[in-house]
Scaffold this motif. Structure first.
Motif, PDB file in Angstrom:
ATOM      1  N   VAL A  61       0.830  -1.193   0.000  1.00  0.00           N
ATOM      2  CA  VAL A  61       0.000   0.000   0.000  1.00  0.00           C
ATOM      3  C   VAL A  61       0.872   1.252   0.000  1.00  0.00           C
ATOM      4  O   VAL A  61       1.872   1.328   0.716  1.00  0.00           O
ATOM      5  CB  VAL A  61      -0.905   0.010   1.256  1.00  0.00           C
ATOM      6  N   VAL A  62       0.442   2.244  -0.804  1.00  0.00           N
ATOM      7  CA  VAL A  62       1.050   3.574  -0.781  1.00  0.00           C
ATOM      8  C   VAL A  62      -0.035   4.547  -0.349  1.00  0.00           C
ATOM      9  O   VAL A  62      -1.104   4.614  -0.962  1.00  0.00           O
ATOM     10  CB  VAL A  62       1.592   3.994  -2.155  1.00  0.00           C
ATOM     11  N   THR A  63       0.222   5.301   0.716  1.00  0.00           N
ATOM     12  CA  THR A  63      -0.727   6.301   1.188  1.00  0.00           C
ATOM     13  C   THR A  63      -0.108   7.689   1.019  1.00  0.00           C
ATOM     14  O   THR A  63       0.999   7.829   0.493  1.00  0.00           O
ATOM     15  CB  THR A  63      -1.087   6.085   2.666  1.00  0.00           C
ATOM     16  N   LYS A  64      -0.798   8.699   1.480  1.00  0.00           N
ATOM     17  CA  LYS A  64      -0.260  10.057   1.426  1.00  0.00           C
ATOM     18  C   LYS A  64       1.043  10.186   2.214  1.00  0.00           C
ATOM     19  O   LYS A  64       1.845  11.085   1.957  1.00  0.00           O
ATOM     20  CB  LYS A  64      -1.294  11.049   1.972  1.00  0.00           C
ATOM     21  N   ASP A  65       1.258   9.275   3.170  1.00  0.00           N
ATOM     22  CA  ASP A  65       2.475   9.305   3.969  1.00  0.00           C
ATOM     23  C   ASP A  65       3.596   8.472   3.374  1.00  0.00           C
ATOM     24  O   ASP A  65       4.700   8.435   3.923  1.00  0.00           O
ATOM     25  CB  ASP A  65       2.185   8.809   5.391  1.00  0.00           C
ATOM     26  N   GLY A  66       3.325   7.779   2.257  1.00  0.00           N
ATOM     27  CA  GLY A  66       4.357   6.976   1.609  1.00  0.00           C
ATOM     28  C   GLY A  66       4.027   5.496   1.598  1.00  0.00           C
ATOM     29  O   GLY A  66       2.891   5.083   1.856  1.00  0.00           O
ATOM     30  N   ASN A 279      -1.328  15.733 -11.639  1.00  0.00           N
ATOM     31  CA  ASN A 279      -1.369  15.787 -10.180  1.00  0.00           C
ATOM     32  C   ASN A 279      -0.742  17.095  -9.709  1.00  0.00           C
ATOM     33  O   ASN A 279       0.072  17.696 -10.417  1.00  0.00           O
ATOM     34  CB  ASN A 279      -0.587  14.616  -9.560  1.00  0.00           C
ATOM     35  N   ALA A 280      -1.093  17.512  -8.506  1.00  0.00           N
ATOM     36  CA  ALA A 280      -0.510  18.734  -7.955  1.00  0.00           C
ATOM     37  C   ALA A 280      -0.558  18.696  -6.436  1.00  0.00           C
ATOM     38  O   ALA A 280      -1.453  18.077  -5.848  1.00  0.00           O
ATOM     39  CB  ALA A 280      -1.242  19.966  -8.474  1.00  0.00           C
ATOM     40  N   ILE A 281       0.408  19.375  -5.808  1.00  0.00           N
ATOM     41  CA  ILE A 281       0.454  19.441  -4.354  1.00  0.00           C
ATOM     42  C   ILE A 281       1.341  20.606  -3.941  1.00  0.00           C
ATOM     43  O   ILE A 281       2.238  21.017  -4.698  1.00  0.00           O
ATOM     44  CB  ILE A 281       0.995  18.121  -3.755  1.00  0.00           C
ATOM     45  N   THR A 282       1.072  21.174  -2.760  1.00  0.00           N
ATOM     46  CA  THR A 282       1.969  22.171  -2.205  1.00  0.00           C
ATOM     47  C   THR A 282       2.891  21.494  -1.199  1.00  0.00           C
ATOM     48  O   THR A 282       2.471  20.616  -0.439  1.00  0.00           O
ATOM     49  CB  THR A 282       1.201  23.315  -1.504  1.00  0.00           C
ATOM     50  N   LEU A 283       4.141  21.909  -1.210  1.00  0.00           N
ATOM     51  CA  LEU A 283       5.135  21.368  -0.290  1.00  0.00           C
ATOM     52  C   LEU A 283       6.103  22.489   0.050  1.00  0.00           C
ATOM     53  O   LEU A 283       6.684  23.107  -0.853  1.00  0.00           O
ATOM     54  CB  LEU A 283       5.871  20.185  -0.918  1.00  0.00           C
ATOM     55  N   PHE A 323       2.257  13.325   0.059  1.00  0.00           N
ATOM     56  CA  PHE A 323       2.623  14.616   0.638  1.00  0.00           C
ATOM     57  C   PHE A 323       4.008  15.073   0.194  1.00  0.00           C
ATOM     58  O   PHE A 323       4.289  16.261   0.163  1.00  0.00           O
ATOM     59  CB  PHE A 323       2.577  14.552   2.166  1.00  0.00           C
ATOM     60  N   LYS A 324       4.863  14.107  -0.187  1.00  0.00           N
ATOM     61  CA  LYS A 324       6.245  14.475  -0.515  1.00  0.00           C
ATOM     62  C   LYS A 324       6.808  13.799  -1.761  1.00  0.00           C
ATOM     63  O   LYS A 324       7.905  14.143  -2.207  1.00  0.00           O
ATOM     64  CB  LYS A 324       7.164  14.148   0.672  1.00  0.00           C
ATOM     65  N   GLU A 325       6.093  12.826  -2.326  1.00  0.00           N
ATOM     66  CA  GLU A 325       6.613  12.097  -3.482  1.00  0.00           C
ATOM     67  C   GLU A 325       5.567  11.980  -4.589  1.00  0.00           C
ATOM     68  O   GLU A 325       4.366  12.039  -4.323  1.00  0.00           O
ATOM     69  CB  GLU A 325       7.063  10.679  -3.088  1.00  0.00           C
ATOM     70  N   PHE A 326       6.065  11.759  -5.801  1.00  0.00           N
ATOM     71  CA  PHE A 326       5.199  11.451  -6.936  1.00  0.00           C
ATOM     72  C   PHE A 326       5.519  10.039  -7.403  1.00  0.00           C
ATOM     73  O   PHE A 326       6.672   9.720  -7.738  1.00  0.00           O
ATOM     74  CB  PHE A 326       5.406  12.442  -8.080  1.00  0.00           C
ATOM     75  N   TYR A 327       4.504   9.169  -7.417  1.00  0.00           N
ATOM     76  CA  TYR A 327       4.670   7.758  -7.755  1.00  0.00           C
ATOM     77  C   TYR A 327       4.107   7.485  -9.148  1.00  0.00           C
ATOM     78  O   TYR A 327       3.005   7.917  -9.472  1.00  0.00           O
ATOM     79  CB  TYR A 327       3.947   6.877  -6.736  1.00  0.00           C
ATOM     80  N   TYR A 328       4.890   6.745  -9.943  1.00  0.00           N
ATOM     81  CA  TYR A 328       4.453   6.419 -11.295  1.00  0.00           C
ATOM     82  C   TYR A 328       5.009   5.055 -11.699  1.00  0.00           C
ATOM     83  O   TYR A 328       6.215   4.817 -11.597  1.00  0.00           O
ATOM     84  CB  TYR A 328       4.915   7.494 -12.279  1.00  0.00           C
ATOM     85  N   ASN A 330       6.506   1.858 -11.509  1.00  0.00           N
ATOM     86  CA  ASN A 330       7.198   1.163 -10.422  1.00  0.00           C
ATOM     87  C   ASN A 330       8.330   2.013  -9.851  1.00  0.00           C
ATOM     88  O   ASN A 330       9.322   1.508  -9.337  1.00  0.00           O
ATOM     89  CB  ASN A 330       7.764  -0.162 -10.920  1.00  0.00           C
ATOM     90  N   LYS A 331       8.160   3.341  -9.937  1.00  0.00           N
ATOM     91  CA  LYS A 331       9.211   4.237  -9.463  1.00  0.00           C
ATOM     92  C   LYS A 331       8.594   5.487  -8.854  1.00  0.00           C
ATOM     93  O   LYS A 331       7.397   5.715  -8.977  1.00  0.00           O
ATOM     94  CB  LYS A 331      10.156   4.603 -10.611  1.00  0.00           C
ATOM     95  N   TYR A 332       9.432   6.271  -8.199  1.00  0.00           N
ATOM     96  CA  TYR A 332       8.909   7.514  -7.651  1.00  0.00           C
ATOM     97  C   TYR A 332       9.973   8.581  -7.577  1.00  0.00           C
ATOM     98  O   TYR A 332      11.183   8.323  -7.630  1.00  0.00           O
ATOM     99  CB  TYR A 332       8.237   7.287  -6.290  1.00  0.00           C
ATOM    100  N   LEU A 333       9.484   9.821  -7.457  1.00  0.00           N
ATOM    101  CA  LEU A 333      10.316  11.004  -7.451  1.00  0.00           C
ATOM    102  C   LEU A 333      10.059  11.771  -6.167  1.00  0.00           C
ATOM    103  O   LEU A 333       8.909  12.030  -5.819  1.00  0.00           O
ATOM    104  CB  LEU A 333       9.959  11.880  -8.673  1.00  0.00           C
ATOM    105  N   LYS A 334      11.120  12.115  -5.462  1.00  0.00           N
ATOM    106  CA  LYS A 334      10.966  12.930  -4.256  1.00  0.00           C
ATOM    107  C   LYS A 334      10.884  14.399  -4.657  1.00  0.00           C
ATOM    108  O   LYS A 334      11.733  14.905  -5.384  1.00  0.00           O
ATOM    109  CB  LYS A 334      12.148  12.690  -3.307  1.00  0.00           C
ATOM    110  N   LEU A 335       9.841  15.073  -4.174  1.00  0.00           N
ATOM    111  CA  LEU A 335       9.634  16.483  -4.483  1.00  0.00           C
ATOM    112  C   LEU A 335      10.394  17.328  -3.471  1.00  0.00           C
ATOM    113  O   LEU A 335      10.231  17.150  -2.265  1.00  0.00           O
ATOM    114  CB  LEU A 335       8.145  16.819  -4.459  1.00  0.00           C
ATOM    115  N   LYS A 336      11.186  18.251  -3.956  1.00  0.00           N
ATOM    116  CA  LYS A 336      11.970  19.081  -3.034  1.00  0.00           C
ATOM    117  C   LYS A 336      12.444  20.343  -3.742  1.00  0.00           C
ATOM    118  O   LYS A 336      12.381  20.441  -4.967  1.00  0.00           O
ATOM    119  CB  LYS A 336      13.187  18.309  -2.511  1.00  0.00           C
TER     120      LYS A 336
END
Length: 336
Positions: A61-66, A279-283, A323-328, A330-336
């Motif tokens: 499972v992937v949630t908003k917390d990772g 997708n979009a989010i503020t961080l 809240f902090k990553e974008f998942y696509y 089988n991989k993901y990107l940390k937003l920073k």
């Protein structure tokens, strides 16, 4: 009669030529800062997604917390509807709804005759919306319905579906026919309904939030803001909405991002011509937007400055933003 057939043939030919000559235009930014890579990998590929989470092919499972630990997993036909500090709400396509604790114990389970579109939980109260536009408020300890109400029939719906919203004594239900239902949490009584939009198709509520004493609800065509003083409206082709403190970021289908206050007064805007927002989010101090053709847009919260980064892939399959990553895939990107 022959003349009529000739006219029809000419019109048909012109229509076909016009259709063949129509070319879809895509977002092609002039200035791209850097290429950004998906540097992190998931244990498995994404299988199903919702606005609140994703299930991987291996059941994780992937949630908003990772990504959650290996201790909890689900079957392949499962959709994650929502997740809270210690509870995960899932449903199968045939309507088998389960509330699971993060230590894997089943806290509540019930089978419905249809799929569940969205759900939320607060203590022992479970709120949900079904695919045929029935809203339920359930006491999970007693396993009884405090409310079961069928709203208007629907024919089509947007894949984006907002979850019910719990307040101290109220539950706000977003329906699939463009309404919000305000319900007494303890008695299960409908106190008020508000029509956000009355469109016939794709009219479900895609966004619902409460900030201080202001409620914001939206379909793909209209935003309604309700505060103690007045009710305000905004009409447009809406792809997504992001709320941040006392601001709203309205991402439109034509590539414009509109920044407003909670009274829908315009503060600024920026236009990314032909962009398809995914997708979009503020961080921290930035707004991050994923563009479907493979771009990451990073803007300051006032929309005065921005950078555009090229992703190493187009976003043509299931994806999810936490809240902090974008998942696509089988991989993901940390937003920073």
């Amino acid at each position: 009669m022959k003349k009529i057939y000739t006219i029809i043939s000419i019109l048909s030919a012109l229509f076909l030529l016009g259709g063949c000559g129509t070319k879809r235009q895509y977002f092609e930014p002039e200035n791209v800062d850097l290429r950004v890579n998906f540097d992190y990998t998931l244990p498995s590929h994404i299988l199903t997604t919702s606005v609140n989470g994703a299930i991987l092919k291996n059941g994780m499972v992937v949630t908003k917390d990772g990504v959650l630990s290996n201790d909890i997993s689900f079957t392949k036909d499962t959709i994650l509807l929502n997740a809270y500090e210690d509870k995960i709400i899932t449903s199968s396509l045939d309507g088998n709804l389960i509330v699971t604790g993060k230590t894997k114990e089943v806290l509540f389970q019930r089978s419905f005759n249809e799929a569940i579109v969205s759900a939320a939980i607060d203590g022992d109260k479970l709120a949900l919306v079904t695919a045929s536009n029935i809203i339920y408020l359930i006491d999970t300890i007693k396993n009884i319905n405090l409310l079961e109400f069928e709203s208007s029939a629907i024919y089509t719906q947007d894949s984006r579906a907002a979850a019910p919203y719990f307040m101290s004594s109220l539950v706000i239900f977003p329906t699939l026919d463009g309404k919000i239902m305000i319900v007494d949490k303890n008695q299960g009584k409908i106190l008020r309904d508000v029509v956000v939009s009355s469109d016939e198709f794709f009219n479900n509520i895609i966004f619902l939030d409460v900030i201080n004493d202001t409620m914001i609800a939206a379909t793909g065509k209209r935003i309604v803001v309700i505060n103690p003083e007045r009710t305000l409206y905004y009409n447009g082709e809406i792809k997504n909405i992001v709320s941040h403190k006392d601001r709203l970021y309205i991402l439109k289908k034509d590539g414009e991002i509109l920044l407003t206050d909670l009274n829908l007064q315009k503060l600024n805007s920026i236009n990314f011509k032909f962009a398809i927002f995914s997708n979009a989010i503020t961080l921290d101090d930035h707004l991050y937007i994923i563009e479907k053709k493979g771009y990451l847009i990073k803007a300051d919260l006032d929309l005065k400055k921005h950078q555009i980064f090229r992703l190493n892939d187009e976003i043509d399959d299931k994806s999810f933003i936490s809240f902090k990553e974008f998942y696509y895939d089988n991989k993901y990107l940390k937003l920073k």
